[in-house]
Write a protein that holds these residues in place. Structure first.
Motif, mmCIF file in Angstrom:
data_model
loop_
_atom_site.group_PDB
_atom_site.id
_atom_site.type_symbol
_atom_site.label_atom_id
_atom_site.label_comp_id
_atom_site.label_asym_id
_atom_site.label_seq_id
_atom_site.Cartn_x
_atom_site.Cartn_y
_atom_site.Cartn_z
ATOM 1 N N THR A 96 4.098 34.981 91.419
ATOM 2 C CA THR A 96 4.044 34.735 89.972
ATOM 3 C C THR A 96 2.664 35.084 89.425
ATOM 4 O O THR A 96 2.524 35.829 88.457
ATOM 5 C CB THR A 96 4.362 33.243 89.676
ATOM 6 O OG1 THR A 96 5.561 32.904 90.380
ATOM 7 C CG2 THR A 96 4.536 33.004 88.194
ATOM 8 N N GLY A 97 1.651 34.562 90.098
ATOM 9 C CA GLY A 97 0.284 34.829 89.651
ATOM 10 C C GLY A 97 -0.245 36.179 90.105
ATOM 11 O O GLY A 97 -1.333 36.599 89.708
ATOM 12 N N HIS A 98 0.525 36.887 90.956
ATOM 13 C CA HIS A 98 0.077 38.177 91.491
ATOM 14 C C HIS A 98 -1.280 38.064 92.194
ATOM 15 O O HIS A 98 -2.228 38.795 91.903
ATOM 16 C CB HIS A 98 0.016 39.253 90.403
ATOM 17 C CG HIS A 98 1.358 39.832 90.079
ATOM 18 N ND1 HIS A 98 2.366 39.116 89.484
ATOM 19 C CD2 HIS A 98 1.884 41.068 90.293
ATOM 20 C CE1 HIS A 98 3.436 39.883 89.346
ATOM 21 N NE2 HIS A 98 3.172 41.074 89.838
ATOM 22 N N THR A 99 -1.377 37.101 93.109
ATOM 23 C CA THR A 99 -2.616 36.949 93.873
ATOM 24 C C THR A 99 -2.314 36.785 95.362
ATOM 25 O O THR A 99 -1.244 36.306 95.752
ATOM 26 C CB THR A 99 -3.425 35.713 93.429
ATOM 27 O OG1 THR A 99 -2.605 34.552 93.579
ATOM 28 C CG2 THR A 99 -3.927 35.836 92.004
ATOM 29 N N VAL A 100 -3.304 37.188 96.150
ATOM 30 C CA VAL A 100 -3.262 36.967 97.595
ATOM 31 C C VAL A 100 -4.499 36.153 97.955
ATOM 32 O O VAL A 100 -5.616 36.511 97.562
ATOM 33 C CB VAL A 100 -3.286 38.308 98.368
ATOM 34 C CG1 VAL A 100 -3.339 38.060 99.866
ATOM 35 C CG2 VAL A 100 -2.082 39.164 98.018
ATOM 36 N N THR A 101 -4.289 35.064 98.668
ATOM 37 C CA THR A 101 -5.417 34.223 99.093
ATOM 38 C C THR A 101 -5.780 34.575 100.527
ATOM 39 O O THR A 101 -4.897 34.744 101.375
ATOM 40 C CB THR A 101 -5.024 32.728 99.012
ATOM 41 O OG1 THR A 101 -4.568 32.476 97.684
ATOM 42 C CG2 THR A 101 -6.209 31.827 99.307
ATOM 43 N N LEU A 102 -7.069 34.668 100.788
ATOM 44 C CA LEU A 102 -7.539 35.068 102.115
ATOM 45 C C LEU A 102 -8.174 33.876 102.828
ATOM 46 O O LEU A 102 -8.614 32.914 102.193
ATOM 47 C CB LEU A 102 -8.563 36.203 101.993
ATOM 48 C CG LEU A 102 -8.150 37.391 101.125
ATOM 49 C CD1 LEU A 102 -9.214 38.486 101.201
ATOM 50 C CD2 LEU A 102 -6.797 37.944 101.550
ATOM 51 N N ASP A 103 -8.268 33.984 104.151
ATOM 52 C CA ASP A 103 -8.823 32.850 104.906
ATOM 53 C C ASP A 103 -10.345 32.773 104.817
ATOM 54 O O ASP A 103 -10.952 31.865 105.373
ATOM 55 C CB ASP A 103 -8.343 32.859 106.375
ATOM 56 C CG ASP A 103 -8.854 34.043 107.173
ATOM 57 O OD1 ASP A 103 -9.559 34.903 106.598
ATOM 58 O OD2 ASP A 103 -8.549 34.116 108.378
ATOM 59 N N ASN A 104 -10.966 33.720 104.091
ATOM 60 C CA ASN A 104 -12.410 33.594 103.849
ATOM 61 C C ASN A 104 -12.688 32.933 102.504
ATOM 62 O O ASN A 104 -13.815 32.948 102.004
ATOM 63 C CB ASN A 104 -13.097 34.971 103.936
ATOM 64 C CG ASN A 104 -12.614 35.922 102.848
ATOM 65 O OD1 ASN A 104 -11.875 35.537 101.954
ATOM 66 N ND2 ASN A 104 -13.038 37.180 102.926
ATOM 67 N N GLY A 105 -11.626 32.405 101.894
ATOM 68 C CA GLY A 105 -11.808 31.645 100.652
ATOM 69 C C GLY A 105 -11.655 32.466 99.393
ATOM 70 O O GLY A 105 -11.640 31.902 98.293
ATOM 71 N N THR A 106 -11.523 33.776 99.502
ATOM 72 C CA THR A 106 -11.406 34.571 98.283
ATOM 73 C C THR A 106 -9.945 34.773 97.883
ATOM 74 O O THR A 106 -9.033 34.607 98.693
ATOM 75 C CB THR A 106 -12.072 35.966 98.432
ATOM 76 O OG1 THR A 106 -11.471 36.615 99.547
ATOM 77 C CG2 THR A 106 -13.548 35.875 98.627
ATOM 78 N N THR A 107 -9.766 35.136 96.633
ATOM 79 C CA THR A 107 -8.421 35.418 96.115
ATOM 80 C C THR A 107 -8.448 36.810 95.496
ATOM 81 O O THR A 107 -9.332 37.130 94.704
ATOM 82 C CB THR A 107 -8.049 34.376 95.042
ATOM 83 O OG1 THR A 107 -8.051 33.090 95.659
ATOM 84 C CG2 THR A 107 -6.664 34.629 94.485
ATOM 85 N N LEU A 108 -7.473 37.620 95.902
ATOM 86 C CA LEU A 108 -7.396 38.992 95.373
ATOM 87 C C LEU A 108 -6.244 39.091 94.389
ATOM 88 O O LEU A 108 -5.126 38.702 94.713
ATOM 89 C CB LEU A 108 -7.100 39.987 96.496
ATOM 90 C CG LEU A 108 -8.101 40.183 97.613
ATOM 91 C CD1 LEU A 108 -7.503 41.129 98.658
ATOM 92 C CD2 LEU A 108 -9.374 40.784 97.036
#
Ligand SMILES: Cc1cc2nc3c(=O)[nH]c(=O)nc-3n(C[C@H](O)[C@H](O)[C@H](O)COP(=O)(O)OP(=O)(O)OC[C@H]3O[C@@H](n4cnc5c(N)ncnc54)[C@H](O)[C@@H]3O)c2cc1C
Length: 418
Positions: free
Chosen positions: A98-110
């Motif tokens: 829905t938000g068109h995001t991918v969360t990474l295990d280094n804390g960032t969101t793409l």
């Protein structure tokens, strides 16, 4: 490159995010650039490696005949030169359609406009006493191959292979060539028989036996035993105690679906996708080992765990992500190399179970083509130590015409004339 060409409208800043650092991911990134896409492309790769291909890991790379570079579909500098951001050693932990995001295990969101899930597959684990002992391993990654190469070095080791599929048979061949004693356990009477039947599985088994591989079939491991934390024996389900200093568990793979599951995508033996590799979320695609794709020729879903599918799937996914009308309609293809047996296979394995087997050439000399026919039509073909016939085999399969089996079996009749 034109930065706006084909850039999806969802968010100008959000480009293409490819999750997974294998052959599918690399091929998709390359295809996006070849198609002229000029927006942002990011690959999120859990392994701390430039994307590599796996087939040499059990063959030439394990044998020490191929180096690191032979594993790379694209050399490391390609990513910089093509403005592809390669994040290695970073895993995606969540995808929000829905938000068109991918969360990474280094804390960032793409943010993404379109995402491709190419997370591949992981070795199936079996709940077996002793699997955590030193010397016991599964086999999937470059690190696994490097570690096994070290263990096999010098030869003379007692290797027990649990699993009689393609990977088990390939590693058994390489370990034997390196001077080790290999015993192979499997659930069927004949290795590879689930894929190619007993007649043809026997051809591969006989070649292995000739080289010194011992087969205990059908049998599995009941227990892996050890001392001082390291493996010493494998006790089989048939009551045999095998000395072992290396045990490899190669009992198939399971698709890496956790991310897709968390995102609410339709899961069905992997991530279910259309022939254009679109998931149940329109801006999310899946390809490679993780994807269960509708095949336009058979009208059935099929999940392929092969090299050629990673390449073809990566290309089709890229085009679909760009809004093009692409479908993955290749005839599935794979190959193996074991000792001096080189093999290529094209076709629909799922259709071969009740098919008629026709052989052209000699099983004894191990130079032949095997054909599987269903209702008179070719559904699969496999050439062993005969080359340059794959195009003709694929043409016969895709034509779906009724085939004269006498001509098919006759080496004097060119395949193109059938
Ligand atoms: C030893 C071996 C030998 C083989 N030999 C042959 C052969 O001879 N012929 C043939 O046709 N096929 C062969 N194959 C199969 C072929 O290698 C696979 O079909 C191919 O690797 C699939 O590519 P993929 O990119 O879809 O998945 P993978 O190669 O599995 O790559 C997926 C990558 O995604 C990463 N990943 C997973 N989850 C995440 C996440 N959440 N975030 C970020 N990254 C993630 C994984 O760590 C992995 O690096 C072989 C496979 C192996 C293991």
């Amino acid at each position: 490159m034109n930065a706006s060409l084909n850039t999806p409208a969802t968010s100008p800043a959000a480009g293409m995010v490819i999750i997974g650092g294998g052959l599918t991911a690399a091929t998709a990134a390359e295809a996006l650039r070849k198609q002229g896409y000029g927006g942002a492309v990011t690959i999120v790769a859990a392994e701390a490696e430039v994307p590599y291909q796996r087939p040499p890991l059990s063959k030439g790379f394990l044998a020490g005949k191929e180096d690191d570079e032979a594993l790379l579909p694209l050399l490391a500098h390609w990513y910089d030169e093509n403005n592809v951001t390669l994040l290695t050693g970073v895993a995606a932990t969540a995808l929000d359609p829905t938000g068109h995001t991918v969360t990474l295990d280094n804390g960032t969101t793409l943010p993404y406009a379109k995402a491709l899930i190419a997370t591949g597959a992981a070795p199936r684990r079996i709940p077996l006493s002793g699997v955590d002992l030193d010397g016991v391993c599964t086999f999937r990654t470059k690190a696994d191959s490097v570690a096994l190469k070290l263990k096999l070095a010098g030869g003379g080791h007692h290797v027990v292979m649990i699993g009689s599929g393609w990977i088990g048979m390939e590693i058994a061949a390489t370990a034997t060539e390196l001077g080790n004693h290999v015993t192979l356990l499997g659930l069927e009477d004949v290795p590879l028989s689930a894929a190619i039947g007993t007649t043809l599985g026997t051809v591969f088994m006989d070649r292995h036996k000739e080289a010194g591989v011992t087969f205990l079939l059908p049998a599995s491991a009941a227990e892996i035993q050890g001392g001082n934390g390291a493996v010493t024996h494998v006790l089989t389900t048939t009551g045999v105690s095998l000395p072992a200093d290396i045990v490899i568990v190669a009992v198939g793979v399971v698709p890496n679906i956790a991310l897709a599951q968390g995102a609410g995508l339709t899961i069905n033996n992997g991530i279910e996708v259309t022939a254009g590799l679109q998931t149940s979320e329109p801006d999310v695609f899946a390809a490679g080992d993780v994807a269960n794709a509708m095949h336009p020729i058979t009208g059935a879903l099929a999940r392929s765990e092969h090299w050629a599918n990673a390449i073809a799937g990566g290309k089709v996914a890229a085009r679909s992500m760009l809004g093009q009308d692409a479908v993955l309609d290749d005839i599935p293809y794979f190959y193996t190399d074991q000792f001096d047996l080189g093999m290529e296979y094209s076709g629909f394995g799922a259709l071969t179970k009740d098919a008629q087997l026709v052989i052209r050439g000699s099983l004894e000399k191990r130079e032949f083509i095997a054909f599987w026919l269903l209702d008179g039509r070719l559904v699969a073909g496999m050439n062993v130590n005969i080359w340059d016939v794959q195009d003709a085999i694929k043409e016969l399969i895709s034509s779906q015409r009724i085939i004269d089996t006498h001509k098919l079996a006759d080496p004097q009749t060119p395949l193109e004339a059938i």
